[in-house]
Design a protein around this motif. Structure first.
Motif, short mmCIF file in Angstrom:
data_model
loop_
_atom_site.label_atom_id
_atom_site.label_comp_id
_atom_site.label_asym_id
_atom_site.label_seq_id
_atom_site.Cartn_x
_atom_site.Cartn_y
_atom_site.Cartn_z
N THR A 131 27.84 35.71 58.53
CA THR A 131 26.67 34.86 58.72
C THR A 131 25.45 35.68 59.09
N SER A 132 25.60 36.56 60.08
CA SER A 132 24.46 37.36 60.52
C SER A 132 23.99 38.30 59.43
N GLU A 133 24.91 38.83 58.62
CA GLU A 133 24.50 39.71 57.53
C GLU A 133 23.64 38.96 56.51
N GLN A 134 24.02 37.73 56.20
CA GLN A 134 23.21 36.93 55.27
C GLN A 134 21.84 36.63 55.87
N ILE A 135 21.81 36.33 57.16
CA ILE A 135 20.53 36.05 57.81
C ILE A 135 19.63 37.27 57.78
N LEU A 136 20.18 38.43 58.17
CA LEU A 136 19.39 39.65 58.22
C LEU A 136 18.88 40.04 56.83
N ARG A 137 19.64 39.71 55.81
CA ARG A 137 19.24 40.04 54.45
C ARG A 137 18.10 39.15 53.96
N ASN A 138 18.04 37.92 54.47
CA ASN A 138 17.09 36.94 53.92
C ASN A 138 15.88 36.66 54.81
N ALA A 139 15.88 37.18 56.02
CA ALA A 139 14.73 37.00 56.90
C ALA A 139 13.59 37.94 56.49
N ASP A 140 12.38 37.58 56.88
CA ASP A 140 11.23 38.46 56.66
C ASP A 140 11.03 39.41 57.84
N LEU A 141 11.47 38.96 59.01
CA LEU A 141 11.33 39.77 60.23
C LEU A 141 12.43 39.35 61.19
N VAL A 142 13.02 40.33 61.89
CA VAL A 142 14.10 40.04 62.83
C VAL A 142 13.68 40.50 64.22
N ILE A 143 13.59 39.54 65.14
CA ILE A 143 13.28 39.84 66.54
C ILE A 143 14.60 40.03 67.27
N VAL A 144 14.76 41.16 67.94
CA VAL A 144 16.02 41.48 68.62
C VAL A 144 15.78 41.58 70.12
N PRO A 145 16.12 40.54 70.90
CA PRO A 145 16.00 40.64 72.36
C PRO A 145 17.00 41.67 72.89
N VAL A 146 16.51 42.56 73.74
CA VAL A 146 17.33 43.63 74.30
C VAL A 146 17.15 43.66 75.81
N ILE A 147 18.21 43.47 76.56
CA ILE A 147 18.14 43.67 78.01
C ILE A 147 18.12 45.17 78.27
N PRO A 148 17.23 45.67 79.15
CA PRO A 148 17.11 47.12 79.34
C PRO A 148 18.35 47.72 80.00
N SER A 149 19.32 48.06 79.18
CA SER A 149 20.54 48.68 79.67
C SER A 149 21.15 49.49 78.53
N PRO A 150 21.96 50.48 78.84
CA PRO A 150 22.55 51.30 77.79
C PRO A 150 23.39 50.50 76.80
N LEU A 151 24.13 49.50 77.26
CA LEU A 151 24.98 48.74 76.36
C LEU A 151 24.17 47.95 75.34
N SER A 152 23.06 47.35 75.80
CA SER A 152 22.21 46.59 74.88
C SER A 152 21.55 47.50 73.86
N GLU A 153 21.11 48.66 74.32
CA GLU A 153 20.51 49.63 73.39
C GLU A 153 21.54 50.09 72.37
N ARG A 154 22.77 50.29 72.83
CA ARG A 154 23.84 50.71 71.93
C ARG A 154 24.11 49.65 70.87
N ALA A 155 24.08 48.37 71.29
CA ALA A 155 24.31 47.28 70.34
C ALA A 155 23.23 47.27 69.26
N LEU A 156 21.98 47.51 69.66
CA LEU A 156 20.89 47.55 68.68
C LEU A 156 21.10 48.69 67.69
N LYS A 157 21.52 49.84 68.17
CA LYS A 157 21.78 50.98 67.29
C LYS A 157 22.92 50.67 66.31
N ASP A 158 23.93 49.95 66.80
CA ASP A 158 25.05 49.59 65.94
C ASP A 158 24.59 48.68 64.79
N VAL A 159 23.70 47.76 65.10
CA VAL A 159 23.17 46.87 64.06
C VAL A 159 22.39 47.66 63.02
#
Length: 243
Positions: A131-159
């Motif tokens: 589901t998320s892959e289809q959304i990311l493929r079809n959106a014009d812009l993706v806003i990614v909320p990130v809590i300032p912590s190493p785990l959240s930053e790691r999750a963003l890098k994984d995406v």
């Protein structure tokens, strides 16, 4: 016409409150005809916008083509905001996409919805799924909320790594620090590493959104968090003009 997805691989990062707040800015401050499409089975954005629960769980049936979107889209009490509410049937959406191999299904629905709206805000389920892959493929812009912590930053890098590995065109990712408490050392240190990222401060007013069932801009328009969302929305509009 543009589709803005509010997405995070992690849950509990303030995604739904961000979706509602940005939709409010789109509708009120930019006078855009706006649709909030809640794709998270937890339905937090639907709850805040006071969406009525359906007698039957029909959100996935709409995506499957059994029900037209117009049958489920409802106006909210906020001018220029309509809601396509979520329900628990969306928990089976990944299996639906996987079983039917519907790689372009979400894009087809969004193209139809774009005919009636200036901005479509997607409140996405957490995780990195079909589901998320289809959304990311079809959106014009993706806003990614990130809590300032190493785990959240790691999750963003994984995406980002995942999207790059697919070698397909995808929407730009715009990370936003959310629920920021500058009194916490780890938050201050993380913010210092990314000084250009937008920041939304921790706020009890944001938490009140679910109790009042109102967007933040309605009841606390001058609060630091509301002003931060307004600034981010202005940045989104500028970004969209360049895409």
């Amino acid at each position: 016409m543009a589709v803005i997805a509010i997405y995070s691989m992690k849950g509990g990062v303030g995604k739904s409150c961000a979706a509602v707040s940005l939709a409010w800015n789109s509708a009120v401050n930019s006078s855009r005809k706006t649709l909030v499409w809640d794709l998270d089975p937890q339905a937090a954005a639907s709850f805040i916008l006071n969406g009525d629960r359906h007698k039957k769980d029909r959100a996935q049936a709409m995506i499957a083509g059994d029900i037209k979107p117009s049958k489920l889209i409802k106006p909210t009490r906020i001018e220029n905001i309509d809601l396509l509410a979520a329900d628990v049937s969306l928990r089976g959406l990944d299996r639906f996409f996987f079983d039917l191999n519907k790689k372009k299904y979400m894009g087809k629905i969004l193209r139809e919805l774009k005919k009636d709206y200036d901005r479509i805000i997607l409140d996405c389920p957490p995780g990195l799924t079909e589901t998320s892959e289809q959304i990311l493929r079809n959106a014009d812009l993706v806003i990614v909320p990130v809590i300032p912590s190493p785990l959240s930053e790691r999750a963003l890098k994984d995406v980002q790594t995942f999207l790059d590995s697919r070698r397909r065109k995808h929407a730009p990712l715009l990370p936003v620090f959310n629920m920021v408490d500058r009194r916490r050392t780890i938050h201050k240190e993380t913010l210092a590493k990314k000084p250009k990222w937008p920041v939304i401060p921790m706020s009890s007013n944001v938490e009140r959104m679910t109790r009042l069932k109102k967007p933040l801009g309605e009841f606390a328009p001058r609060s630091p968090a509301a002003l931060a969302y307004a600034k981010i929305w202005r940045g989104i509009e500028k970004k969209l003009t360049k895409l």
